[in-house]
Design a protein around this motif. Structure first.
Motif, mmCIF file in Angstrom:
data_model
loop_
_atom_site.group_PDB
_atom_site.id
_atom_site.type_symbol
_atom_site.label_atom_id
_atom_site.label_comp_id
_atom_site.label_asym_id
_atom_site.label_seq_id
_atom_site.Cartn_x
_atom_site.Cartn_y
_atom_site.Cartn_z
ATOM 1 N N PRO A 185 0.830 -1.208 0.000
ATOM 2 C CA PRO A 185 0.000 0.000 0.000
ATOM 3 C C PRO A 185 0.864 1.257 0.000
ATOM 4 C CG PRO A 185 0.153 -0.877 2.220
ATOM 5 C CD PRO A 185 0.874 -1.852 1.336
ATOM 6 N N ASN A 186 0.362 2.312 -0.557
ATOM 7 C CA ASN A 186 1.077 3.579 -0.613
ATOM 8 C C ASN A 186 0.061 4.724 -0.620
ATOM 9 O OD1 ASN A 186 3.154 5.430 -0.854
ATOM 10 N ND2 ASN A 186 3.279 5.253 -3.080
ATOM 11 N N PRO A 187 -0.064 5.466 0.489
ATOM 12 C CA PRO A 187 0.772 5.540 1.674
ATOM 13 C C PRO A 187 0.801 4.232 2.466
ATOM 14 C CG PRO A 187 -0.664 7.439 1.525
ATOM 15 C CD PRO A 187 -1.145 6.457 0.520
ATOM 16 N N THR A 188 1.850 4.100 3.284
ATOM 17 C CA THR A 188 2.080 2.873 4.020
ATOM 18 C C THR A 188 2.488 3.179 5.455
ATOM 19 O OG1 THR A 188 3.448 0.879 4.131
ATOM 20 C CG2 THR A 188 4.482 2.837 3.244
ATOM 21 N N ALA A 189 2.222 2.226 6.340
ATOM 22 C CA ALA A 189 2.721 2.316 7.723
ATOM 23 C C ALA A 189 4.160 1.846 7.794
ATOM 24 C CB ALA A 189 1.844 1.494 8.653
ATOM 25 N N GLY A 190 4.667 1.250 6.699
ATOM 26 C CA GLY A 190 6.064 0.834 6.682
ATOM 27 C C GLY A 190 6.350 -0.370 5.810
ATOM 28 N N ILE A 191 5.423 -1.349 5.732
ATOM 29 C CA ILE A 191 5.648 -2.557 4.957
ATOM 30 C C ILE A 191 5.073 -2.392 3.556
ATOM 31 C CG2 ILE A 191 5.320 -5.046 4.843
ATOM 32 C CD1 ILE A 191 7.021 -4.144 7.186
ATOM 33 N N LEU A 192 5.910 -2.584 2.531
ATOM 34 C CA LEU A 192 5.511 -2.417 1.139
ATOM 35 C C LEU A 192 5.696 -3.714 0.368
ATOM 36 C CD1 LEU A 192 7.340 0.936 0.408
ATOM 37 C CD2 LEU A 192 4.873 0.652 0.345
ATOM 38 N N SER A 193 4.824 -3.932 -0.629
ATOM 39 C CA SER A 193 5.001 -5.008 -1.595
ATOM 40 C C SER A 193 5.261 -4.386 -2.957
ATOM 41 C CB SER A 193 3.757 -5.897 -1.648
ATOM 42 O OG SER A 193 3.585 -6.595 -0.428
ATOM 43 N N ILE A 194 6.277 -4.907 -3.659
ATOM 44 C CA ILE A 194 6.675 -4.363 -4.953
ATOM 45 C C ILE A 194 6.574 -5.463 -6.005
ATOM 46 C CG2 ILE A 194 8.512 -3.243 -6.275
ATOM 47 C CD1 ILE A 194 9.717 -2.370 -3.565
ATOM 48 N N TYR A 195 5.771 -5.204 -7.055
ATOM 49 C CA TYR A 195 5.646 -6.113 -8.183
ATOM 50 C C TYR A 195 6.298 -5.476 -9.403
ATOM 51 C CZ TYR A 195 2.210 -8.980 -5.678
ATOM 52 O OH TYR A 195 1.582 -9.791 -4.762
ATOM 53 N N SER A 196 7.050 -6.268 -10.174
ATOM 54 C CA SER A 196 7.675 -5.761 -11.395
ATOM 55 C C SER A 196 7.622 -6.834 -12.470
ATOM 56 C CB SER A 196 9.122 -5.358 -11.137
ATOM 57 O OG SER A 196 9.773 -4.996 -12.346
ATOM 58 N N ASP A 197 7.350 -6.407 -13.721
ATOM 59 C CA ASP A 197 7.347 -7.346 -14.847
ATOM 60 C C ASP A 197 8.741 -7.845 -15.176
ATOM 61 O OD1 ASP A 197 4.684 -7.375 -15.219
ATOM 62 O OD2 ASP A 197 4.663 -6.274 -17.102
ATOM 63 N N GLU A 198 9.752 -7.070 -14.795
ATOM 64 C CA GLU A 198 11.125 -7.443 -15.086
ATOM 65 C C GLU A 198 11.880 -7.682 -13.783
ATOM 66 O OE1 GLU A 198 13.072 -4.817 -17.812
ATOM 67 O OE2 GLU A 198 11.211 -4.338 -18.845
ATOM 68 N N LYS A 199 12.913 -8.499 -13.834
ATOM 69 C CA LYS A 199 13.692 -8.824 -12.646
ATOM 70 C C LYS A 199 14.348 -7.573 -12.079
ATOM 71 C CE LYS A 199 17.493 -11.683 -10.950
ATOM 72 N NZ LYS A 199 16.743 -12.136 -9.769
ATOM 73 N N VAL A 200 14.169 -7.349 -10.799
ATOM 74 C CA VAL A 200 14.742 -6.188 -10.116
ATOM 75 C C VAL A 200 16.170 -6.493 -9.715
ATOM 76 C CG1 VAL A 200 14.570 -4.677 -8.108
ATOM 77 C CG2 VAL A 200 12.494 -5.437 -9.278
ATOM 78 N N SER A 201 17.100 -5.655 -10.177
ATOM 79 C CA SER A 201 18.512 -5.874 -9.877
ATOM 80 C C SER A 201 18.984 -5.083 -8.666
ATOM 81 C CB SER A 201 19.371 -5.505 -11.092
ATOM 82 O OG SER A 201 19.162 -4.143 -11.457
ATOM 83 N N ASN A 202 18.325 -3.961 -8.376
ATOM 84 C CA ASN A 202 18.767 -3.148 -7.241
ATOM 85 C C ASN A 202 17.650 -2.206 -6.823
ATOM 86 O OD1 ASN A 202 20.544 -2.158 -5.282
ATOM 87 N ND2 ASN A 202 21.248 -0.510 -6.601
ATOM 88 N N ILE A 203 17.624 -1.895 -5.530
ATOM 89 C CA ILE A 203 16.670 -0.942 -4.976
ATOM 90 C C ILE A 203 17.434 0.077 -4.137
ATOM 91 C CG2 ILE A 203 14.762 -0.623 -3.354
ATOM 92 C CD1 ILE A 203 13.727 -3.349 -4.148
ATOM 93 N N GLU A 204 17.171 1.365 -4.368
ATOM 94 C CA GLU A 204 17.742 2.434 -3.546
ATOM 95 C C GLU A 204 16.614 3.302 -3.029
ATOM 96 O OE1 GLU A 204 20.405 4.534 -6.057
ATOM 97 O OE2 GLU A 204 21.877 2.910 -6.174
ATOM 98 N N ILE A 205 16.755 3.795 -1.796
ATOM 99 C CA ILE A 205 15.729 4.639 -1.176
ATOM 100 C C ILE A 205 16.382 5.919 -0.682
ATOM 101 C CG2 ILE A 205 13.977 4.786 0.641
ATOM 102 C CD1 ILE A 205 13.875 1.732 0.570
ATOM 103 N N TYR A 206 15.728 7.059 -0.949
ATOM 104 C CA TYR A 206 16.246 8.361 -0.548
ATOM 105 C C TYR A 206 15.155 9.140 0.176
ATOM 106 C CZ TYR A 206 19.974 7.291 -3.846
ATOM 107 O OH TYR A 206 21.017 6.697 -4.499
ATOM 108 N N ASN A 207 15.574 9.959 1.157
ATOM 109 C CA ASN A 207 14.613 10.837 1.823
ATOM 110 C C ASN A 207 14.509 12.157 1.071
ATOM 111 O OD1 ASN A 207 16.864 12.361 2.554
ATOM 112 N ND2 ASN A 207 16.925 11.609 4.651
#
Length: 360
Positions: A291-313
């Motif tokens: 869900p987004n907005p979220t309390a903290g736990i997210l699920s991410i679906y992608s049609d292509e293989k995810v090689s890396n995830i970065e998060i910024y404030n």
């Protein structure tokens, strides 16, 4: 014409004809990812906010004009609205510590015309112009009604987490999202007068458009689209597919909707008992986050293989995370982070997508 921003395409927007659906691309400096956009009443100028700059586009020949750079690196720009020859937009961190309403020349935003501080416990986001007033929404806070002539403003009561909004064409009212509900607001009294609808899923509405005759509203969420009769404030139609944005042609005959999941732009005919849908173009690979907005736990679906995830404030600082990437969906835990807005960079092959995450 309509102008489409794309968080997967840094420094680019698409311009689509509302008659033959032909499409062209405008490239501006790779300053970041485009967010807000508005078109002048005469249809000649579009103003686009990227994360740190405001750009003008000449729609008579689809050419890029001048730009105005935000005063400091930490600034993030979202919504924008044009009134006459002036563009107004919430500036989230002018001086790096304050936020307020900024104005520039719409056709050539090379310098700031004005800036007024706005005291809000939330982060300023959406904006719509009604007469001589700007209605400004905020994450985790009530919206404000800003008088453009006097540079004074009042808080609109009855809302606590405003987001998307739209003003009526014929009456002094607005529709404003308040978390998972949409509320009708009197701009004369600055009060919410009616809660019209709730989303079935635990997520926020995204955006809204009102027909030119003020009879219907098309409101969209991450997992639903609703058609509302404004005559009796009732939901008359529901689509289960989610979306991110919606705009209407000036005569209210068509709605253009960006799809949340497969990157298409869909056309909906004017609200009747049935709404026709026409797919224009698939040009973005499928990514969905909830869900987004979220309390903290997210699920991410992608049609292509995810090689890396970065998060910024919001300050551009990289946030450490422990994403589980072995399967679809990917699980991401941000529950230890402070409430606010974060940006998730998702790398798949030679592509990179940026998604905005709200932790609340």
């Amino acid at each position: 014409k309509i102008v489409i921003t794309n968080k997967s395409a840094s420094g680019k927007v698409k311009i689509i004809s509302t008659t033959d659906y032909s499409m062209s691309t405008i490239n501006f400096t790779a300053d970041g990812y485009p967010n807000g956009v508005d078109i002048s009443a005469d249809g000649k100028t579009a103003v686009v906010n990227s994360m740190h700059q405001t750009f003008a586009i000449d729609l008579t020949n689809n050419s890029l004009g001048s730009n105005f750079a935000a005063p400091c690196v930490g600034t993030t720009l979202y919504g924008v609205a044009i009134s006459g020859s002036t563009a107004y937009y919430p500036d989230l961190s002018s001086g790096c510590t304050q936020q307020g309403l900024r104005s520039t020349n719409a056709a050539s935003p090379s310098s700031s015309l004005s800036f007024t501080l706005i005291s809000s416990s939330g982060q300023l986001y959406g904006i719509a112009i009604k007469g001589g007033n700007a209605i400004i929404s905020a994450f985790n806070a009530a919206p404000v009604n800003f008088d453009l002539a006097s540079s004074t403003y009042q808080t609109i009561s009855g809302l606590s987490n405003s987001y998307g909004l739209a003003v009526f064409h014929k009456t002094n009212e607005a529709l404003i999202f308040d978390g998972d509900s949409v509320k009708r607001v009197s701009l004369a009294t600055n009060k919410a007068t009616k809660t019209i609808a709730y989303l079935s899923f635990n997520t926020s509405f995204q955006n809204i458009a009102i027909t030119s005759d003020d009879k219907y509203a098309f409101v969209i969420g991450a997992f639903e689209k609703l058609v509302i009769s404004l005559a009796d404030n009732s939901v008359i139609q529901t689509f289960t597919a989610g979306a991110t944005n919606v705009v209407s042609t000036s005569d209210g005959s068509k709605f253009f909707v960006t799809d949340s999941y497969n990157g298409t732009v869909r056309v909906y005919k004017k609200v009747t008992n049935n709404i026709g849908i026409e797919k224009i173009k698939d040009d973005i690979y499928k990514v969905s986050i909830y869900p987004n907005p979220t309390a903290g736990i997210l699920s991410i679906y992608s049609d292509e293989k995810v090689s890396n995830i970065e998060i910024y404030n919001m300050l551009g600082e990289k946030i450490p995370h422990n994403a589980v990437q072995q399967s679809n969906p990917i699980t991401l835990d941000l529950s230890a982070e402070s409430k606010g807005i974060y940006f998730l960079k998702l790398y798949t092959g030679n592509k990179m997508s940026i998604e905005k995450i709200i932790v609340q």
